[in-house]
Scaffold this motif. Structure first.
Motif, mmCIF file in Angstrom:
data_model
loop_
_atom_site.group_PDB
_atom_site.id
_atom_site.type_symbol
_atom_site.label_atom_id
_atom_site.label_comp_id
_atom_site.label_asym_id
_atom_site.label_seq_id
_atom_site.Cartn_x
_atom_site.Cartn_y
_atom_site.Cartn_z
ATOM 1 N N GLN A 60 -20.534 25.384 -82.909
ATOM 2 C CA GLN A 60 -20.433 26.525 -81.988
ATOM 3 C C GLN A 60 -21.769 26.801 -81.311
ATOM 4 O O GLN A 60 -21.824 27.058 -80.111
ATOM 5 C CB GLN A 60 -19.964 27.770 -82.732
ATOM 6 N N VAL A 61 -22.839 26.754 -82.075
ATOM 7 C CA VAL A 61 -24.172 26.974 -81.511
ATOM 8 C C VAL A 61 -24.486 25.903 -80.474
ATOM 9 O O VAL A 61 -24.942 26.205 -79.360
ATOM 10 C CB VAL A 61 -25.258 26.995 -82.617
ATOM 11 N N LEU A 62 -24.230 24.639 -80.812
ATOM 12 C CA LEU A 62 -24.523 23.545 -79.882
ATOM 13 C C LEU A 62 -23.706 23.644 -78.608
ATOM 14 O O LEU A 62 -24.222 23.450 -77.510
ATOM 15 C CB LEU A 62 -24.299 22.189 -80.560
ATOM 16 N N LYS A 63 -22.424 23.953 -78.731
ATOM 17 C CA LYS A 63 -21.564 24.071 -77.550
ATOM 18 C C LYS A 63 -22.016 25.226 -76.659
ATOM 19 O O LYS A 63 -22.123 25.071 -75.443
ATOM 20 C CB LYS A 63 -20.106 24.269 -77.960
ATOM 21 N N ALA A 64 -22.272 26.363 -77.255
ATOM 22 C CA ALA A 64 -22.707 27.523 -76.465
ATOM 23 C C ALA A 64 -24.064 27.252 -75.818
ATOM 24 O O ALA A 64 -24.309 27.641 -74.676
ATOM 25 C CB ALA A 64 -22.775 28.768 -77.355
ATOM 26 N N TRP A 65 -24.951 26.572 -76.539
ATOM 27 C CA TRP A 65 -26.292 26.278 -76.030
ATOM 28 C C TRP A 65 -26.235 25.269 -74.890
ATOM 29 O O TRP A 65 -26.822 25.471 -73.834
ATOM 30 C CB TRP A 65 -27.153 25.733 -77.164
ATOM 31 N N ARG A 66 -25.532 24.172 -75.092
ATOM 32 C CA ARG A 66 -25.492 23.087 -74.106
ATOM 33 C C ARG A 66 -24.661 23.429 -72.882
ATOM 34 O O ARG A 66 -25.062 23.172 -71.754
ATOM 35 C CB ARG A 66 -24.936 21.813 -74.741
ATOM 36 N N ILE A 88 -15.836 33.651 -76.983
ATOM 37 C CA ILE A 88 -16.544 34.200 -78.143
ATOM 38 C C ILE A 88 -16.468 35.723 -78.114
ATOM 39 O O ILE A 88 -16.755 36.350 -77.092
ATOM 40 C CB ILE A 88 -18.012 33.724 -78.167
ATOM 41 N N SER A 89 -16.090 36.298 -79.225
ATOM 42 C CA SER A 89 -15.969 37.749 -79.342
ATOM 43 C C SER A 89 -17.306 38.374 -79.753
ATOM 44 O O SER A 89 -17.843 38.050 -80.814
ATOM 45 C CB SER A 89 -14.904 38.095 -80.379
ATOM 46 N N LYS A 90 -17.808 39.276 -78.914
ATOM 47 C CA LYS A 90 -19.049 39.988 -79.262
ATOM 48 C C LYS A 90 -18.858 40.820 -80.524
ATOM 49 O O LYS A 90 -19.708 40.827 -81.407
ATOM 50 C CB LYS A 90 -19.493 40.907 -78.113
ATOM 51 N N ARG A 91 -17.743 41.503 -80.604
ATOM 52 C CA ARG A 91 -17.484 42.373 -81.757
ATOM 53 C C ARG A 91 -17.469 41.584 -83.058
ATOM 54 O O ARG A 91 -17.956 42.033 -84.090
ATOM 55 C CB ARG A 91 -16.159 43.105 -81.586
ATOM 56 N N MET A 92 -16.859 40.404 -83.024
ATOM 57 C CA MET A 92 -16.787 39.590 -84.230
ATOM 58 C C MET A 92 -18.177 39.180 -84.686
ATOM 59 O O MET A 92 -18.480 39.234 -85.875
ATOM 60 C CB MET A 92 -15.938 38.339 -83.982
ATOM 61 N N TYR A 93 -19.049 38.803 -83.751
ATOM 62 C CA TYR A 93 -20.386 38.382 -84.147
ATOM 63 C C TYR A 93 -21.264 39.561 -84.557
ATOM 64 O O TYR A 93 -22.110 39.419 -85.437
ATOM 65 C CB TYR A 93 -21.039 37.505 -83.067
ATOM 66 N N VAL A 128 -29.340 33.839 -88.456
ATOM 67 C CA VAL A 128 -29.995 33.138 -87.349
ATOM 68 C C VAL A 128 -28.953 32.511 -86.434
ATOM 69 O O VAL A 128 -28.986 32.709 -85.203
ATOM 70 C CB VAL A 128 -30.983 32.070 -87.872
ATOM 71 N N PHE A 129 -28.005 31.763 -86.999
ATOM 72 C CA PHE A 129 -26.987 31.101 -86.181
ATOM 73 C C PHE A 129 -26.110 32.109 -85.435
ATOM 74 O O PHE A 129 -25.866 31.969 -84.234
ATOM 75 C CB PHE A 129 -26.109 30.181 -87.026
ATOM 76 N N ALA A 130 -25.635 33.126 -86.134
ATOM 77 C CA ALA A 130 -24.787 34.136 -85.492
ATOM 78 C C ALA A 130 -25.583 34.907 -84.442
ATOM 79 O O ALA A 130 -25.051 35.260 -83.387
ATOM 80 C CB ALA A 130 -24.201 35.089 -86.531
ATOM 81 N N GLY A 131 -26.855 35.149 -84.713
ATOM 82 C CA GLY A 131 -27.708 35.830 -83.736
ATOM 83 C C GLY A 131 -27.897 35.003 -82.480
ATOM 84 O O GLY A 131 -27.876 35.542 -81.358
ATOM 85 N N ILE A 132 -28.061 33.698 -82.635
ATOM 86 C CA ILE A 132 -28.188 32.818 -81.467
ATOM 87 C C ILE A 132 -26.913 32.853 -80.639
ATOM 88 O O ILE A 132 -26.952 32.998 -79.409
ATOM 89 C CB ILE A 132 -28.517 31.373 -81.901
ATOM 90 N N ILE A 133 -25.778 32.737 -81.301
ATOM 91 C CA ILE A 133 -24.502 32.750 -80.578
ATOM 92 C C ILE A 133 -24.301 34.084 -79.871
ATOM 93 O O ILE A 133 -23.899 34.122 -78.697
ATOM 94 C CB ILE A 133 -23.331 32.456 -81.536
ATOM 95 N N LEU A 134 -24.589 35.182 -80.539
ATOM 96 C CA LEU A 134 -24.444 36.494 -79.914
ATOM 97 C C LEU A 134 -25.398 36.649 -78.738
ATOM 98 O O LEU A 134 -25.011 37.155 -77.682
ATOM 99 C CB LEU A 134 -24.670 37.607 -80.942
#
Length: 103
Positions: free
Chosen positions: A35-41, A48-53, A84-90
């Protein structure tokens, strides 16, 4: 002699529980990587749900507190990694939302 055996068995049980916790934490943390790689690239955070993260970040913070209270290295370590991972995605989600609003 008998109390030595009990202490030895307790340490062996604790060791296996720690290994189990490390394996479970590693699997959980690694599940974030795609998920991090897909969102980053790709910058694709539409689904992606903001509330969930936000809820996940709160939960991971509570798990870290719990881990500190019970002195569990796996709980502390992997929930910190998950923060860290969830923070990056959010952060990527929020950046993407702001970009979409500016257009």
């Amino acid at each position: 002699m008998k109390s030595f055996i009990v202490v030895e068995n307790f340490n062996m049980q604790t060791w296996w529980l720690t290994v189990l916790g490390l394996a479970a934490g590693l699997c959980t943390s690694l599940s974030f990587v795609p998920q991090v790689l897909k969102a980053w690239r790709e910058g694709d955070t539409e689904a992606i749900s903001k509330r969930m993260y936000v809820a996940s970040l709160i939960a991971y913070g509570l798990w870290i507190i719990h881990g500190l209270m019970i002195a569990s290295t796996p709980v502390i370590l992997f929930n910190a990694v998950n923060v860290v991972f969830a923070g990056i995605i959010l952060a990527l989600k929020l950046r993407s939302s702001r970009s979409a609003e500016a257009r």
